[in-house]
Motif scaffolding. Structure first.
Motif, PDB file in Angstrom:
ATOM      1  N   MET A  65      71.558  -9.119  50.741  1.00  0.00           N
ATOM      2  CA  MET A  65      70.957  -9.847  51.860  1.00  0.00           C
ATOM      3  C   MET A  65      70.145 -11.038  51.360  1.00  0.00           C
ATOM      4  O   MET A  65      70.147 -12.114  51.973  1.00  0.00           O
ATOM      5  CB  MET A  65      70.082  -8.896  52.693  1.00  0.00           C
ATOM      6  N   PHE A  66      69.462 -10.856  50.245  1.00  0.00           N
ATOM      7  CA  PHE A  66      68.694 -11.948  49.648  1.00  0.00           C
ATOM      8  C   PHE A  66      69.617 -13.096  49.242  1.00  0.00           C
ATOM      9  O   PHE A  66      69.330 -14.273  49.495  1.00  0.00           O
ATOM     10  CB  PHE A  66      67.920 -11.428  48.436  1.00  0.00           C
ATOM     11  N   TYR A  68      72.591 -13.875  50.417  1.00  0.00           N
ATOM     12  CA  TYR A  68      73.063 -14.586  51.611  1.00  0.00           C
ATOM     13  C   TYR A  68      71.973 -15.508  52.146  1.00  0.00           C
ATOM     14  O   TYR A  68      72.214 -16.684  52.455  1.00  0.00           O
ATOM     15  CB  TYR A  68      73.490 -13.593  52.698  1.00  0.00           C
ATOM     16  N   ASP A  69      70.772 -14.993  52.238  1.00  0.00           N
ATOM     17  CA  ASP A  69      69.649 -15.754  52.791  1.00  0.00           C
ATOM     18  C   ASP A  69      69.349 -16.986  51.942  1.00  0.00           C
ATOM     19  O   ASP A  69      69.171 -18.100  52.461  1.00  0.00           O
ATOM     20  CB  ASP A  69      68.423 -14.833  52.866  1.00  0.00           C
ATOM     21  N   HIS A  72      71.648 -19.772  52.454  1.00  0.00           N
ATOM     22  CA  HIS A  72      71.808 -20.206  53.839  1.00  0.00           C
ATOM     23  C   HIS A  72      70.448 -20.628  54.426  1.00  0.00           C
ATOM     24  O   HIS A  72      69.950 -21.684  54.086  1.00  0.00           O
ATOM     25  CB  HIS A  72      72.500 -19.120  54.664  1.00  0.00           C
ATOM     26  N   GLU A  73      69.831 -19.787  55.245  1.00  0.00           N
ATOM     27  CA  GLU A  73      68.622 -20.217  55.966  1.00  0.00           C
ATOM     28  C   GLU A  73      67.341 -20.153  55.143  1.00  0.00           C
ATOM     29  O   GLU A  73      66.335 -20.756  55.509  1.00  0.00           O
ATOM     30  CB  GLU A  73      68.464 -19.380  57.241  1.00  0.00           C
ATOM     31  N   GLN A  74      67.336 -19.377  54.080  1.00  0.00           N
ATOM     32  CA  GLN A  74      66.176 -19.281  53.178  1.00  0.00           C
ATOM     33  C   GLN A  74      64.900 -18.820  53.906  1.00  0.00           C
ATOM     34  O   GLN A  74      63.807 -19.303  53.659  1.00  0.00           O
ATOM     35  CB  GLN A  74      65.949 -20.623  52.475  1.00  0.00           C
ATOM     36  N   LYS A  75      65.095 -17.834  54.768  1.00  0.00           N
ATOM     37  CA  LYS A  75      63.967 -17.318  55.551  1.00  0.00           C
ATOM     38  C   LYS A  75      62.901 -16.699  54.661  1.00  0.00           C
ATOM     39  O   LYS A  75      61.708 -16.805  54.948  1.00  0.00           O
ATOM     40  CB  LYS A  75      64.472 -16.279  56.556  1.00  0.00           C
ATOM     41  N   ILE A  76      63.322 -16.030  53.594  1.00  0.00           N
ATOM     42  CA  ILE A  76      62.353 -15.342  52.731  1.00  0.00           C
ATOM     43  C   ILE A  76      61.416 -16.332  52.057  1.00  0.00           C
ATOM     44  O   ILE A  76      60.269 -16.005  51.740  1.00  0.00           O
ATOM     45  CB  ILE A  76      63.080 -14.455  51.695  1.00  0.00           C
ATOM     46  N   THR A 101      79.865 -18.920  52.377  1.00  0.00           N
ATOM     47  CA  THR A 101      79.791 -17.507  52.759  1.00  0.00           C
ATOM     48  C   THR A 101      81.003 -16.767  52.202  1.00  0.00           C
ATOM     49  O   THR A 101      82.140 -17.078  52.573  1.00  0.00           O
ATOM     50  CB  THR A 101      79.761 -17.343  54.286  1.00  0.00           C
ATOM     51  N   ASN A 105      80.491 -11.251  53.561  1.00  0.00           N
ATOM     52  CA  ASN A 105      79.082 -11.504  53.196  1.00  0.00           C
ATOM     53  C   ASN A 105      78.649 -10.728  51.959  1.00  0.00           C
ATOM     54  O   ASN A 105      77.453 -10.488  51.768  1.00  0.00           O
ATOM     55  CB  ASN A 105      78.130 -11.167  54.355  1.00  0.00           C
ATOM     56  N   TYR A 296      63.738  -7.343  54.287  1.00  0.00           N
ATOM     57  CA  TYR A 296      65.058  -7.315  54.911  1.00  0.00           C
ATOM     58  C   TYR A 296      65.373  -6.001  55.617  1.00  0.00           C
ATOM     59  O   TYR A 296      66.084  -5.980  56.621  1.00  0.00           O
ATOM     60  CB  TYR A 296      66.145  -7.591  53.868  1.00  0.00           C
TER      61      TYR A 296
END
Length: 436
Positions: A65-66, A68-69, A72-76, A101, A105, A296
């Protein structure tokens, strides 16, 4: 058990005959050596493995999940769980992979997680290997030979059969395949783990391909078969990121496939493990994995990290300087047991030089508490002695995530050493997971 010990020398001779060796480059010269096998197995109880499995599945799920993040969106990063500059300064982060991607995933299809068991029986994770973790073939072929040497040993003990690794890996390849044959891509005979590449190709019924066997046309990958080209749907690559595609990464690479990344970006081929995974197995990023799991998955980490200090943080650096002799230091960009040293082993000159380097390049180093992990018995010149040993567990991720009920147990042959890596002269033994 005595039968296995009795046949240890014969098993090692067969391993050598079958080419079960480990190759390393030293001073620009390729050296090939036997990876010594010890017949006394490591035994893990069913209950112990069940707990370990839950923790490893949780950990690898969060790491995927990290990845992918972060591409992509780099929410973390936006939520300030991990410092932005810490991620993007990692040698494993590849800007060329941003926005790409992979099928399903899944980034880390084969994760090699290194653990040690402390004297209090708790397991601690030392490293996450998500790029090209090797070693599954060694316990596979060793178990096969041990079964031949002493079938009664396996008939009279409740040991989980480990011969399903090829099936597990094949199922992962099938789950991400975009249409075409499965290929294991090897850089060639002089790679350290070439035996493993060939063995896994046989076990998964995949094609073992050299880079020159593949080419890209119209953003699709093809294998140069004898009759006519065959489209490739999944590639289990055993080539480092920087050499994988000379048109994307190092132009001087002679072991890459030109335009492979174009086919990957177009979604026409799965690459296992995906390029760019190195950002997640950076020894500095390791520090943040428990926080990733919480972020996550909303869960506390089941597995334990070794207590770790980032020289990037002033407070951690101050602690490391005050407790220098009690810690082990690691260069985050090294692997295979290189770049690891114990503070207690440095003389005053080397200590001063290292402290200067650490202050100049704080992102480059971590420090960890020294875990007094357990010794396991091995046979040495006919005598049973104790040596430090770790465990590399293999976690496979495709349509689901599973832990192989076996693993590579590596041990140090040096009675005074905590370093067990094969590249540092260590040996290996089988890992028995009990079924009850």
């Amino acid at each position: 058990m005595q039968d296995l010990i009795k046949y240890t020398d014969n098993i090692n001779k067969l391993l050598a005959r079958f080419g079960v060796k480990f190759g390393i480059y030293k001073n620009n010269v390729f050296h090939e050596q036997l990876f010594p096998f010890d017949a006394i197995p490591r035994v893990i109880t069913a209950k112990e493995f069940e707990e370990m499995e839950r923790g490893l599945v949780q950990r690898v799920t969060a790491l995927n999940m990290f990845l992918y993040d972060i591409y992509h969106e780099q929410k973390i990063i936006k939520d300030k769980i991990i410092p932005e500059e810490f991620v993007f300064s990692s040698k494993g982060y590849l800007p060329e992979c941003a926005g790409v991607t992979p099928p399903g995933n899944v980034y880390s299809h084969i994760s090699g997680i290194d653990l040690v068991q402390a004297q209090d029986k708790k397991w601690y994770i030392l490293e996450d290997n998500l790029r090209i973790p090797s070693g599954a073939s060694y316990p596979l072929i060793a178990r096969k030979l041990c079964r031949i040497a002493s079938p009664q040993t396996y008939a009279s003990n409740a040991i989980v059969d480990n011969r399903n690794y090829g099936t597990m890996l094949g199922n992962v390849m099938k789950s991400v395949n975009t249409g075409g044959i499965n290929v294991i891509l090897t850089p060639g005979r002089y790679n350290a783990a070439f035996f493993e590449h060939a063995y896994l190709a046989e076990m998964t019924h995949s094609v073992l391909a050299m880079p020159s066997d593949l080419y890209v046309e119209n953003s699709h990958v093809y294998y140069r078969a004898m009759d006519k080209p065959q489209r490739v749907g999944a590639i289990y690559r055993r080539i480092s990121d920087e050499y994988l595609d000379p048109l994307t990464f190092l132009p001087e690479s002679l072991i890459g496939v030109p335009n492979l990344m174009a086919a990957y970006r177009a979604g026409n081929v799965a690459i296992m493990n995906t390029p760019g995974n190195g950002v997640a197995d950076d020894k500095g990023i390791y520090y943040f994995v428990p926080a990733m799991i919480k972020y996550y998955l909303g869960e506390d980490s089941i597995t334990n990290n070794a207590p770790t200090y980032l020289m990037y943080y002033q407070k951690d650096r101050d602690y490391a300087l005050a407790n220098f002799e009690k810690l082990v230091f690691k260069d985050v960009s090294e692997a295979g047991g290189y770049g690891v040293f114990f503070g207690r082993d440095l003389d005053s000159k080397k200590k001063a030089d290292f402290i200067d380097l650490m202050k100049a390049e704080p992102r480059r180093f971590i420090a960890q508490e020294i875990i007094d992990f357990i010794d396991l018995p091995i046979m040495d010149n006919g005598q049973e002695v104790l040596r430090k040993a770790d465990l590399r567990a293999f976690v496979l991720s495709g349509s689901d995530t599973k832990v192989w009920p076996s693993g590579l147990t590596r041990f140090s042959r040096n009675p005074d050493s905590f370093v067990v890596n094969s590249s540092q002269g260590g040996g290996f033994k089988d890992t028995w997971v009990l079924s009850r």
